[in-house]
Write a protein that holds these residues in place. Structure first.
Motif, PDB file in Angstrom:
ATOM      1  N   LEU A 103      26.750  28.918  87.701  1.00 59.95           N
ATOM      2  CA  LEU A 103      27.405  29.328  88.948  1.00 59.95           C
ATOM      3  C   LEU A 103      27.570  28.214  89.968  1.00 59.95           C
ATOM      4  N   SER A 108      32.509  28.172  89.082  1.00 62.59           N
ATOM      5  CA  SER A 108      32.672  29.572  89.472  1.00 62.59           C
ATOM      6  C   SER A 108      33.576  29.790  90.677  1.00 62.59           C
ATOM      7  N   SER A 132      27.252  36.702  83.800  1.00 57.38           N
ATOM      8  CA  SER A 132      26.234  35.682  84.019  1.00 57.38           C
ATOM      9  C   SER A 132      25.004  36.159  83.243  1.00 57.38           C
ATOM     10  N   TRP A 137      21.337  34.214  87.661  1.00 57.52           N
ATOM     11  CA  TRP A 137      21.811  34.863  88.886  1.00 57.52           C
ATOM     12  C   TRP A 137      20.753  34.798  89.985  1.00 57.52           C
ATOM     13  N   LEU A 156      29.598  33.922  94.968  1.00 55.12           N
ATOM     14  CA  LEU A 156      28.678  34.742  94.190  1.00 55.12           C
ATOM     15  C   LEU A 156      28.620  36.195  94.636  1.00 55.12           C
TER      16      LEU A 156
END
Length: 286
Positions: A103, A108, A132, A137, A156
Motif C-alpha cells: 500500500l 496504491s 490486501s 493493512w 487507504l
C-alpha cells in the motif's frame, strides 16, 4: 487467460535511495542517473483477463495529489491507466478486482480518486473488490515513522469505507497456493510487512509480478537492496530464495519499476543469479 501490461505513468527517484549502500559507480552501469542523481522509474501494472474476472495488479500513484507532491517525483511521459486500458478495449469500470501488492503510494495511489465535486475521495474502480491482507493493512493504517510518508490515508481509508476492501488468506510459510484471486502469492517482509508477489500461470509458464522485491533488473545482485526497505537483511534472504527458485524453474519476472526492461529471465552463474534474457510484454503476451 490473457495478460496485458498497463502503464500507470513514469517518474524518477533518487538513485542512491534505490540502491542503498551500493556505490553509484556500480549501480549507474545498469541504471544511469541524470544530473540530479535521479533514475528512471516505471509504474507498470498488470491486467489479468480470466473468464469474467478482470484483475488489475497495482495502480501507480494516481493523479489526486498536489503539484508540490508530484514535483518531488519528476513525472515524465504520457502513460496513464485509462490510456492503457483503452488501448486493449477496457474501461476502469470493467475491472472486477484490484490486487495491491502493498500500500505504498506509488502502488496504491491510483486506486482512489477525487469525487466529482472534489470534496472527498472514492474508489477509482467502482465495480472492483480491493485486495490486501490483514497484516499489511494494519501495518499501513498504523504506520511506523519510517514508512508513514508512504502510507497516505487518502489512499487507504476510502477502500475500507466503501465496503470494497477484502483480505487474502495468509500462508503458514511464505507461499499461499491458489489464492482467492486464482494465482499463488509469495509473501515477503523485507521491503514492508507482508508484501505480496503474485505468481501467475500463463501458457505453461510462471509470470512473477515482482513489485518491490526486485524493482529493476539492476537490483539482481543480492546486496543491491533499496534504502526504502524496512528490513534489508531480510530482503537479502528473500531475494536469494526467490531468485534461486526463479532460475531453477525459469520464471518470467515482470518488472513493475524498471522503465527499460519489462520482463526478464535469470540464470545461475558463478557470481550468483544474474540476467539471462529480456522480453517485451508485447512479445510475451501476444
Amino acid at each position: 487467460m490473457k495478460l496485458y501490461p498497463i502503464n500507470a505513468g513514469n517518474f524518477k527517484l533518487d538513485g542512491g535511495a534505490m540502491f542503498g549502500v551500493v556505490p553509484k559507480s556500480l549501480w549507474q552501469k545498469t541504471n544511469p542517473a541524470d544530473a540530479n542523481n535521479m533514475i528512471d522509474i516505471a509504474a507498470r501494472c498488470l491486467l489479468i483477463e480470466d473468464g469474467d474476472r478482470l484483475t488489475l495488479i497495482d495502480t501507480g500513484m494516481g493523479n489526486k495529489q498536489s503539484d508540490k507532491f508530484f514535483g518531488y517525483y519528476h513525472l515524465w511521459g504520457d502513460d496513464s491507466i485509462d490510456k492503457s486500458l483503452k488501448q486493449y478495449g477496457f474501461h476502469r469500470d470493467d475491472i472486477t478486482d484490484v490486487f495491491l501488492t502493498h500500500l505504498h503510494f506509488d502502488h496504491s495511489g491510483g486506486a482512489i480518486q477525487w469525487n466529482k465535486d472534489r470534496t472527498g475521495y472514492e474508489p477509482a474502480f467502482k465495480n472492483a473488490h480491493y485486495w490486501s491482507n490483514e497484516n499489511h493493512w494494519q501495518w499501513a493504517t498504523q504506520p511506523n515513522r519510517r514508512e508513514q510518508a508512504s502510507f497516505l490515508k487518502e489512499n487507504l481509508l476510502p477502500m475500507e469505507e466503501s465496503g470494497q476492501l477484502k483480505f487474502t488468506a495468509l500462508p503458514k510459510g511464505d507461499l499461499l497456493k491458489q489464492s482467492e484471486l486464482g494465482f499463488d502469492i509469495f509473501f515477503a517482509d523485507g521491503h514492508t510487512e507482508k508484501q505480496m508477489i503474485p505468481l501467475i500461470q500463463y501458457q505453461g509458464n510462471t509470470i512473477a509480478f515482482m513489485a518491490d522485491l526486485l524493482p529493476t533488473a539492476g537490483h539482481l545482485p543480492l546486496p543491491y537492496v533499496m534504502g526504502y526497505d524496512t528490513r534489508p537483511l531480510l530482503t537479502l534472504d528473500e531475494k536469494e530464495k526467490f531468485l534461486n527458485l526463479a532460475a531453477d524453474q525459469n520464471f518470467y519476472l515482470f518488472l513493475e519499476h524498471d522503465a527499460h526492461n519489462q520482463i526478464i529471465t535469470v540464470q545461475h552463474t558463478e557470481k550468483g543469479v544474474r540476467l539471462k534474457d529480456v522480453f517485451t510484454a508485447e512479445d510475451m503476451f501476444k
